[in-house]
Design a protein around this motif. Structure first.
Motif, PDB file in Angstrom:
ATOM      1  N   PRO A  37      -9.575  45.411  59.806  1.00 15.76           N
ATOM      2  CA  PRO A  37     -10.353  46.541  60.334  1.00 15.76           C
ATOM      3  C   PRO A  37     -11.860  46.312  60.320  1.00 15.76           C
ATOM      4  N   VAL A  38     -12.496  46.854  61.334  1.00 14.23           N
ATOM      5  CA  VAL A  38     -13.957  46.932  61.408  1.00 14.23           C
ATOM      6  C   VAL A  38     -14.299  48.392  61.686  1.00 14.23           C
ATOM      7  N   ILE A  39     -15.169  48.981  60.872  1.00 14.15           N
ATOM      8  CA  ILE A  39     -15.497  50.402  61.007  1.00 14.15           C
ATOM      9  C   ILE A  39     -16.961  50.568  61.393  1.00 14.15           C
TER      10      ILE A  39
ATOM     11  N   ALA B  17     -10.086  52.089  56.135  1.00 13.13           N
ATOM     12  CA  ALA B  17      -8.973  51.632  56.972  1.00 13.13           C
ATOM     13  C   ALA B  17      -8.396  50.348  56.382  1.00 13.13           C
ATOM     14  N   THR B  18      -7.050  50.251  56.384  1.00 13.77           N
ATOM     15  CA  THR B  18      -6.381  49.098  55.779  1.00 13.77           C
ATOM     16  C   THR B  18      -5.207  48.648  56.643  1.00 13.77           C
TER      17      THR B  18
ATOM     18  N   ALA C 163     -11.545  47.866  55.273  1.00  8.13           N
ATOM     19  CA  ALA C 163     -12.970  48.115  55.473  1.00  8.13           C
ATOM     20  C   ALA C 163     -13.234  49.580  55.179  1.00  8.13           C
ATOM     21  N   GLU C 164     -14.473  49.892  54.836  1.00  8.57           N
ATOM     22  CA  GLU C 164     -14.837  51.281  54.607  1.00  8.57           C
ATOM     23  C   GLU C 164     -16.282  51.512  55.020  1.00  8.57           C
ATOM     24  N   ALA C 165     -16.586  52.767  55.325  1.00  2.37           N
ATOM     25  CA  ALA C 165     -17.942  53.151  55.716  1.00  2.37           C
ATOM     26  C   ALA C 165     -18.216  54.545  55.173  1.00  2.37           C
TER      27      ALA C 165
END
Length: 252
Positions: A119-121, A198-199, A205-207
């Protein structure tokens, strides 16, 4: 002569994010070329090319995606057990070549080249202000394949749909998801940092999104609430006037 139409589509992912891992900047994988629609005779041969950039650490898949997806290959390994299918990889052009010989009627359909990646956030608005007792929407955009599990947290506590929060996910494609957390009638304790996480099996990833207090309500979504509140006030005033008139009439 019956001519099956063998077409292909691509869910290519074009991302501007940059991964930093072990001090090396790595760009997100991108499908730069894929063979367009092919029309072939039964008994003939067809070949699909899929060129992928920046995908050394990611799986590239070929699938047949008419109804239930059929996995044909993963990376440089052919998965389908059919001797008519073959797969080659050209490292010079980073191109995967799927070939089907002795085409049958059942081979007609849609063939897809897909890159699996972590994931990319991205967060369109990292800081948001809202007045007390008004709703506010916090948003994050996730790009990943396979589609990830998405959660929102505050103070390390996972949030759920209830009288204080409403969470919705909208997938615009298999690899694109928009997630919205609505904070309902904001209270003092609800100001602070929220985390969108998101996983999938390739990573996580997280934001963060910060919600802070303002004096004036921010529109949207508060504008809708202001309108409704105004309508309720007008309605209440109208009923009060009717009540007074009725009282005066009966008093005569």
């Amino acid at each position: 002569m019956w001519r099956p139409s063998i077409s292909n589509c691509v869910w290519s992912t074009l991302l501007l994010a940059i991964f930093v891992q072990q001090t090396l900047a790595q760009r997100t994988p991108t499908i730069s070329y894929i063979t367009q629609e092919q029309i072939k005779d039964i008994g003939g041969t067809v070949e699909f090319d899929c060129s992928v950039q920046y995908a050394k650490e990611y799986n590239v898949l070929f699938l047949k995606t008419d109804s239930d997806p059929v996995f044909l290959s993963t990376g440089s390994t052919l998965v389908i057990k059919d001797s008519r299918f073959s797969l080659r990889y050209d490292p010079n052009s980073s191109t995967y070549k799927l070939q089907i010989k002795d085409i049958q009627e059942t081979d007609a359909g849609t063939y897809t080249c897909q890159v699996e990646f972590a994931p990319v956030i991205t967060v369109p608005r990292p800081r948001l202000g809202q007045a007390l007792q008004y709703d506010m929407d916090l948003e994050c955009h996730i790009e990943a394949y396979p589609p990830p599990a998405i959660v929102w947290t505050k103070d390390d506590i996972q949030l759920a749909n209830n009288q204080h929060y409403s969470i919705s996910h909208f997938a615009t494609a298999d690899e694109y998801t928009d997630s919205t957390l609505r904070v309902i009638t904001v209270e003092k304790r609800q100001y602070g940092d929220y985390v969108c996480k998101a996983t999938n099996r390739f990573g996580e990833a997280e934001a963060r999104v910060n919600l802070f207090e303002t004096i004036i309500p921010v529109c949207p979504p508060a504008c809708g609430q202001a309108y409704i509140a105004g309508a309720e006030d007008v309605s209440a005033t109208s009923f009060a006037l009717v009540g007074i008139l009725a009282a005066l009439l009966f008093a005569r």
